[in-house]
Design a protein around this motif. Structure first.
Motif, PDB file in Angstrom:
ATOM      1  N   ALA A  67       0.843  -1.211   0.000  1.00  0.00           N
ATOM      2  CA  ALA A  67       0.000   0.000   0.000  1.00  0.00           C
ATOM      3  C   ALA A  67       0.870   1.250   0.000  1.00  0.00           C
ATOM      4  O   ALA A  67       0.605   2.207  -0.752  1.00  0.00           O
ATOM      5  CB  ALA A  67      -0.926  -0.010   1.217  1.00  0.00           C
ATOM      6  N   GLU A  68       1.933   1.250   0.795  1.00  0.00           N
ATOM      7  CA  GLU A  68       2.841   2.399   0.821  1.00  0.00           C
ATOM      8  C   GLU A  68       3.543   2.557  -0.519  1.00  0.00           C
ATOM      9  O   GLU A  68       3.725   3.675  -1.024  1.00  0.00           O
ATOM     10  CB  GLU A  68       3.869   2.226   1.940  1.00  0.00           C
ATOM     11  N   LEU A  69       3.930   1.439  -1.128  1.00  0.00           N
ATOM     12  CA  LEU A  69       4.577   1.448  -2.442  1.00  0.00           C
ATOM     13  C   LEU A  69       3.664   2.107  -3.472  1.00  0.00           C
ATOM     14  O   LEU A  69       4.106   2.951  -4.254  1.00  0.00           O
ATOM     15  CB  LEU A  69       4.909   0.013  -2.850  1.00  0.00           C
ATOM     16  N   ILE A  70       2.396   1.752  -3.445  1.00  0.00           N
ATOM     17  CA  ILE A  70       1.431   2.289  -4.402  1.00  0.00           C
ATOM     18  C   ILE A  70       1.161   3.766  -4.129  1.00  0.00           C
ATOM     19  O   ILE A  70       1.165   4.592  -5.049  1.00  0.00           O
ATOM     20  CB  ILE A  70       0.132   1.457  -4.374  1.00  0.00           C
ATOM     21  N   GLU A  71       0.924   4.110  -2.871  1.00  0.00           N
ATOM     22  CA  GLU A  71       0.610   5.501  -2.497  1.00  0.00           C
ATOM     23  C   GLU A  71       1.753   6.464  -2.818  1.00  0.00           C
ATOM     24  O   GLU A  71       1.524   7.610  -3.216  1.00  0.00           O
ATOM     25  CB  GLU A  71       0.270   5.589  -1.009  1.00  0.00           C
ATOM     26  N   SER A  72       2.970   6.006  -2.683  1.00  0.00           N
ATOM     27  CA  SER A  72       4.128   6.885  -2.891  1.00  0.00           C
ATOM     28  C   SER A  72       4.646   6.839  -4.326  1.00  0.00           C
ATOM     29  O   SER A  72       5.578   7.569  -4.663  1.00  0.00           O
ATOM     30  CB  SER A  72       5.250   6.489  -1.939  1.00  0.00           C
ATOM     31  N   ASP A  73       4.071   6.004  -5.149  1.00  0.00           N
ATOM     32  CA  ASP A  73       4.551   5.790  -6.529  1.00  0.00           C
ATOM     33  C   ASP A  73       5.996   5.306  -6.567  1.00  0.00           C
ATOM     34  O   ASP A  73       6.695   5.487  -7.567  1.00  0.00           O
ATOM     35  CB  ASP A  73       4.396   7.059  -7.374  1.00  0.00           C
ATOM     36  N   ALA A  74       6.458   4.703  -5.503  1.00  0.00           N
ATOM     37  CA  ALA A  74       7.833   4.202  -5.440  1.00  0.00           C
ATOM     38  C   ALA A  74       8.054   3.051  -6.419  1.00  0.00           C
ATOM     39  O   ALA A  74       9.203   2.717  -6.721  1.00  0.00           O
ATOM     40  CB  ALA A  74       8.161   3.755  -4.021  1.00  0.00           C
ATOM     41  N   TRP A  75       7.012   2.474  -6.909  1.00  0.00           N
ATOM     42  CA  TRP A  75       7.133   1.365  -7.847  1.00  0.00           C
ATOM     43  C   TRP A  75       7.537   1.831  -9.243  1.00  0.00           C
ATOM     44  O   TRP A  75       8.038   1.057 -10.043  1.00  0.00           O
ATOM     45  CB  TRP A  75       5.802   0.589  -7.946  1.00  0.00           C
ATOM     46  N   ARG A  76       7.336   3.101  -9.557  1.00  0.00           N
ATOM     47  CA  ARG A  76       7.611   3.610 -10.911  1.00  0.00           C
ATOM     48  C   ARG A  76       9.111   3.564 -11.203  1.00  0.00           C
ATOM     49  O   ARG A  76       9.938   3.934 -10.387  1.00  0.00           O
ATOM     50  CB  ARG A  76       7.106   5.032 -11.067  1.00  0.00           C
ATOM     51  N   GLY A  77       9.415   3.087 -12.373  1.00  0.00           N
ATOM     52  CA  GLY A  77      10.807   3.026 -12.803  1.00  0.00           C
ATOM     53  C   GLY A  77      10.881   2.600 -14.256  1.00  0.00           C
ATOM     54  O   GLY A  77       9.869   2.248 -14.870  1.00  0.00           O
ATOM     55  N   ILE A  78      12.057   2.592 -14.792  1.00  0.00           N
ATOM     56  CA  ILE A  78      12.254   2.228 -16.193  1.00  0.00           C
ATOM     57  C   ILE A  78      11.851   0.773 -16.396  1.00  0.00           C
ATOM     58  O   ILE A  78      12.348  -0.129 -15.724  1.00  0.00           O
ATOM     59  CB  ILE A  78      13.718   2.445 -16.623  1.00  0.00           C
ATOM     60  N   GLY A  79      10.931   0.564 -17.287  1.00  0.00           N
ATOM     61  CA  GLY A  79      10.484  -0.773 -17.645  1.00  0.00           C
ATOM     62  C   GLY A  79       9.432  -1.375 -16.727  1.00  0.00           C
ATOM     63  O   GLY A  79       8.911  -2.447 -17.001  1.00  0.00           O
ATOM     64  N   VAL A  80       9.100  -0.691 -15.643  1.00  0.00           N
ATOM     65  CA  VAL A  80       8.096  -1.211 -14.711  1.00  0.00           C
ATOM     66  C   VAL A  80       6.725  -0.727 -15.181  1.00  0.00           C
ATOM     67  O   VAL A  80       6.496   0.472 -15.326  1.00  0.00           O
ATOM     68  CB  VAL A  80       8.372  -0.759 -13.268  1.00  0.00           C
ATOM     69  N   LYS A  81       5.824  -1.650 -15.424  1.00  0.00           N
ATOM     70  CA  LYS A  81       4.530  -1.332 -16.016  1.00  0.00           C
ATOM     71  C   LYS A  81       3.451  -0.997 -14.994  1.00  0.00           C
ATOM     72  O   LYS A  81       2.501  -0.301 -15.313  1.00  0.00           O
ATOM     73  CB  LYS A  81       4.063  -2.509 -16.879  1.00  0.00           C
ATOM     74  N   SER A  82       3.586  -1.547 -13.773  1.00  0.00           N
ATOM     75  CA  SER A  82       2.524  -1.370 -12.773  1.00  0.00           C
ATOM     76  C   SER A  82       3.051  -1.775 -11.401  1.00  0.00           C
ATOM     77  O   SER A  82       4.106  -2.417 -11.300  1.00  0.00           O
ATOM     78  CB  SER A  82       1.327  -2.253 -13.130  1.00  0.00           C
ATOM     79  N   PRO A  83       2.299  -1.443 -10.346  1.00  0.00           N
ATOM     80  CA  PRO A  83       2.702  -1.927  -9.018  1.00  0.00           C
ATOM     81  C   PRO A  83       2.728  -3.458  -8.963  1.00  0.00           C
ATOM     82  O   PRO A  83       3.607  -4.042  -8.318  1.00  0.00           O
ATOM     83  CB  PRO A  83       1.621  -1.373  -8.091  1.00  0.00           C
ATOM     84  N   GLU A  84       1.773  -4.087  -9.644  1.00  0.00           N
ATOM     85  CA  GLU A  84       1.755  -5.556  -9.681  1.00  0.00           C
ATOM     86  C   GLU A  84       3.028  -6.101 -10.302  1.00  0.00           C
ATOM     87  O   GLU A  84       3.638  -7.053  -9.804  1.00  0.00           O
ATOM     88  CB  GLU A  84       0.533  -6.068 -10.463  1.00  0.00           C
ATOM     89  N   HIS A  85       3.453  -5.486 -11.420  1.00  0.00           N
ATOM     90  CA  HIS A  85       4.679  -5.896 -12.097  1.00  0.00           C
ATOM     91  C   HIS A  85       5.871  -5.752 -11.152  1.00  0.00           C
ATOM     92  O   HIS A  85       6.737  -6.629 -11.065  1.00  0.00           O
ATOM     93  CB  HIS A  85       4.868  -5.051 -13.370  1.00  0.00           C
ATOM     94  N   TRP A  86       5.931  -4.632 -10.408  1.00  0.00           N
ATOM     95  CA  TRP A  86       7.011  -4.387  -9.467  1.00  0.00           C
ATOM     96  C   TRP A  86       7.032  -5.473  -8.385  1.00  0.00           C
ATOM     97  O   TRP A  86       8.091  -5.997  -8.028  1.00  0.00           O
ATOM     98  CB  TRP A  86       6.844  -2.998  -8.840  1.00  0.00           C
ATOM     99  N   LEU A  87       5.850  -5.806  -7.838  1.00  0.00           N
ATOM    100  CA  LEU A  87       5.764  -6.823  -6.776  1.00  0.00           C
ATOM    101  C   LEU A  87       6.145  -8.213  -7.283  1.00  0.00           C
ATOM    102  O   LEU A  87       6.776  -8.991  -6.565  1.00  0.00           O
ATOM    103  CB  LEU A  87       4.359  -6.844  -6.165  1.00  0.00           C
TER     104      LEU A  87
END
Length: 99
Positions: A67-87
């Motif tokens: 939830a913190e990852l999603i709220e802070s947009d910390a998951w965003r990065g080069i090649g990362v498509k979504s929070p699910e992809h990051w997880l």
């Protein structure tokens, strides 16, 4: 057999006692085995409950962090498509579980 002139030689009595002793010993062994098995079952139940509690706490913490990852947009990065992809990538979750 076992009687001489109307008197018992004790052979039958000894045989019955031996048979009864074996029966009692067998029953005692069965009770001890059952108690031992019950002890094993109680130990396993307690151990499994403890591990399940730890897993539940860890899963709860993972949800908080996601939830913190999603709220802070910390998951965003080069090649990362979504929070699910990051997880899936960083936490080793299946795509289904990451949703």
């Amino acid at each position: 057999m076992g009687r001489v002139s109307g008197l018992s030689t004790g052979v039958e009595t000894t045989s019955k006692m031996s048979s009864n002793t074996c029966t009692i010993m067998g029953m005692t062994a069965a009770v001890m085995e059952r108690e031992s098995q019950e002890t094993v079952v109680r130990r396993l139940e307690a151990d499994i409950a403890e591990v399940a509690g730890v897993l539940n706490a860890a899963h709860g913490r993972l949800v908080e962090l996601a939830a913190e990852l999603i709220e802070s947009d910390a998951w965003r990065g080069i090649g990362v498509k979504s929070p699910e992809h990051w997880l899936v990538w960083h936490a080793g979750l299946s795509p289904h579980r990451a949703r």
